[in-house]
Write an enzyme that holds these catalytic residues in place. Sequence first.
Site, PDB file in Angstrom:
ATOM      1  N   CYS A  31       0.812  -1.231   0.000  1.00  0.00           N
ATOM      2  CA  CYS A  31       0.000   0.000   0.000  1.00  0.00           C
ATOM      3  C   CYS A  31       0.835   1.265   0.000  1.00  0.00           C
ATOM      4  CB  CYS A  31      -0.904   0.027   1.223  1.00  0.00           C
ATOM      5  SG  CYS A  31      -2.343  -1.010   1.032  1.00  0.00           S
ATOM      6  N   ARG A  82       6.280  -7.384  -1.217  1.00  0.00           N
ATOM      7  CA  ARG A  82       6.190  -6.267  -2.165  1.00  0.00           C
ATOM      8  C   ARG A  82       6.856  -5.027  -1.567  1.00  0.00           C
ATOM      9  NH1 ARG A  82      -0.057  -6.730  -3.824  1.00  0.00           N
ATOM     10  NH2 ARG A  82      -0.144  -7.757  -1.797  1.00  0.00           N
TER      11      ARG A  82
HETATM   12  C1  UDX Z   1      -0.922  -0.040   5.607  1.00  0.00           C
HETATM   13  C2  UDX Z   1      -1.943   0.773   6.440  1.00  0.00           C
HETATM   14  O1  UDX Z   1      -1.645   0.634   7.828  1.00  0.00           O
HETATM   15  C3  UDX Z   1      -3.352   0.319   6.145  1.00  0.00           C
HETATM   16  O2  UDX Z   1      -4.284   1.135   6.828  1.00  0.00           O
HETATM   17  C4  UDX Z   1      -3.600   0.421   4.642  1.00  0.00           C
HETATM   18  O3  UDX Z   1      -4.882  -0.034   4.334  1.00  0.00           O
HETATM   19  C5  UDX Z   1      -2.568  -0.378   3.878  1.00  0.00           C
HETATM   20  O4  UDX Z   1      -1.247   0.067   4.231  1.00  0.00           O
HETATM   21  P1  UDX Z   1       0.245  -2.416   5.784  1.00  0.00           P
HETATM   22  O5  UDX Z   1       1.025  -2.018   4.571  1.00  0.00           O
HETATM   23  O6  UDX Z   1      -0.346  -3.768   5.815  1.00  0.00           O
HETATM   24  O7  UDX Z   1      -0.951  -1.386   6.046  1.00  0.00           O
HETATM   25  O8  UDX Z   1       1.233  -2.329   7.035  1.00  0.00           O
HETATM   26  P2  UDX Z   1       1.568  -1.371   8.262  1.00  0.00           P
HETATM   27  O9  UDX Z   1       1.492  -2.169   9.487  1.00  0.00           O
HETATM   28  O10 UDX Z   1       0.809  -0.112   8.219  1.00  0.00           O
HETATM   29  O11 UDX Z   1       3.120  -1.100   8.001  1.00  0.00           O
HETATM   30  C6  UDX Z   1       3.571  -0.473   6.806  1.00  0.00           C
HETATM   31  C7  UDX Z   1       5.069  -0.354   6.795  1.00  0.00           C
HETATM   32  O12 UDX Z   1       5.496   0.668   7.669  1.00  0.00           O
HETATM   33  C8  UDX Z   1       5.850  -1.607   7.203  1.00  0.00           C
HETATM   34  O13 UDX Z   1       6.938  -1.778   6.319  1.00  0.00           O
HETATM   35  C9  UDX Z   1       6.331  -1.301   8.602  1.00  0.00           C
HETATM   36  O14 UDX Z   1       7.507  -1.972   8.915  1.00  0.00           O
HETATM   37  C10 UDX Z   1       6.546   0.198   8.519  1.00  0.00           C
HETATM   38  N1  UDX Z   1       6.442   0.900   9.809  1.00  0.00           N
HETATM   39  C11 UDX Z   1       5.252   0.956  10.463  1.00  0.00           C
HETATM   40  C12 UDX Z   1       7.562   1.539  10.328  1.00  0.00           C
HETATM   41  O15 UDX Z   1       8.654   1.517   9.732  1.00  0.00           O
HETATM   42  N2  UDX Z   1       7.446   2.224  11.513  1.00  0.00           N
HETATM   43  C13 UDX Z   1       6.263   2.303  12.195  1.00  0.00           C
HETATM   44  O16 UDX Z   1       6.244   2.955  13.260  1.00  0.00           O
HETATM   45  C14 UDX Z   1       5.147   1.646  11.662  1.00  0.00           C
END
Ligand code: UDX
Length: 426
Positions: free
Chosen positions: A256, A323
Amino acid sequence: MSRVAVFGAGYVGLVTGACFAELGHEVTIRDVLPERIDALRRGEVPIFEPGLEELLARNADRLTYTLDVAEAVRDADFLYVAVGTPPTYSGDADLSAVWTVVDELRGLEQPAALVMKSTVPVGTGATVRHRLDDAGLGHVGYVSNPEFTAEGNAIRDFQHPDRIVIGAFDAAHGDAVAELHRGIDGPIVRCDVASAEMIKLAANAALMTRISFINEIANVCEATGADVVRVAEGIGLDSRIGPSFLRAGIGYGGSCFPKDSLALKQLAASSGYHFQLLNAVIEVNELQKRRVIGKLKRHLGSLRGTSVALLGLAFKPNTDDTREAPSLVLAGRLAAEGATVRAWDPIVDGQAILPQATIHASPLEALAGVDAAVLVTEWPELAEVDWTEAARTMSNALLVDGRNMLDPAELRAAGFVYEGIGRNGQ
Ligand code: UDX
């Protein structure tokens, strides 16, 4: 009880279908991939999402899987679109799968609501509306109902949402979609279609901005001797800021964030606006993934001829999704620097995505003989590793903890040279 057709049996479509079936609705999930539909009919779930297999199995008598559009839309009250909208070469969202679904509805007789779950640029709903009208489908309503589910937690996010966003051209269709969610407790935000589309893009952009912000703070911490973990705790307790999404690391990935940030950037640019902040957020994230290489070089000098273990390949724990994962960029950069890559991940098929790397069944096995290790994904298994044993098995006990998961003092006591992201070792 309503009849729901779901287009797309990916993460979003399967979670949406399973959760509506759990609410008591009759759901037909349609996909164009025969092997995917065959697997689902056999009770096999083609993706890894905790709890999904059980939820689909529990509601099996309310769930049908098909390749046939006519079967999917027969008597359907709601037509949920959950197809992929990947970026095109230009960074715009590729909406071809969405248009295919809209075209496939030609001839639909019953009144129904077409509900957009896929992430689409602002203005897509208005274009779909025209296309439906031109196809003689004025009796088919259009509603934007974006998803906010995070992989690994998708079912919980769907069943206990922070909010349900419903944007409709016609209030009656919005009411119907709100009613379809009866049984799910969460505030409902009702708005126009364009605003619903923007809420999704802006929510993701806000979360990415927080991550790039804390990553830049981490980089300044490294230069100045502060510790970003303490800093994040200290700023997160401010109720105006809040604690989530302030974990510094080696950058965000996934299906996403990278795609949606590009799509929003292009949407703004195509509308004549240069979205400067979002551009910076994207650039900071790209650089953040590469900073690990600099850290390794600082300790090892040239990486030519060295061997490096990547611990975790998924873009985050509890998913097999790679991805836009930082692991891919790291593996590519390491190979370009002349290092060999060994890797471990508890569920990702490493050989399929990193053909030049050697893939190992356990962290300890991946660490044997390497010059350095990078913790890429904060899998809980990595908290259980015997790090003293790990230090012994490595030819050089250097660990870059890309997720600030481990305790620096413990790792140093185990014999490691430990580098986190923005940590001063306290
Ligand atoms: C995200 C959104 O949270 C969700 O609402 C949307 O619909 C799709 O995109 P997702 O990609 O599944 O969801 O994962 P998420 O848990 O949000 O993490 C995204 C990325 O950010 C990961 O690579 C995670 O490692 C990173 N991240 C997250 C950080 O580096 N630091 C943080 O504090 C939080």
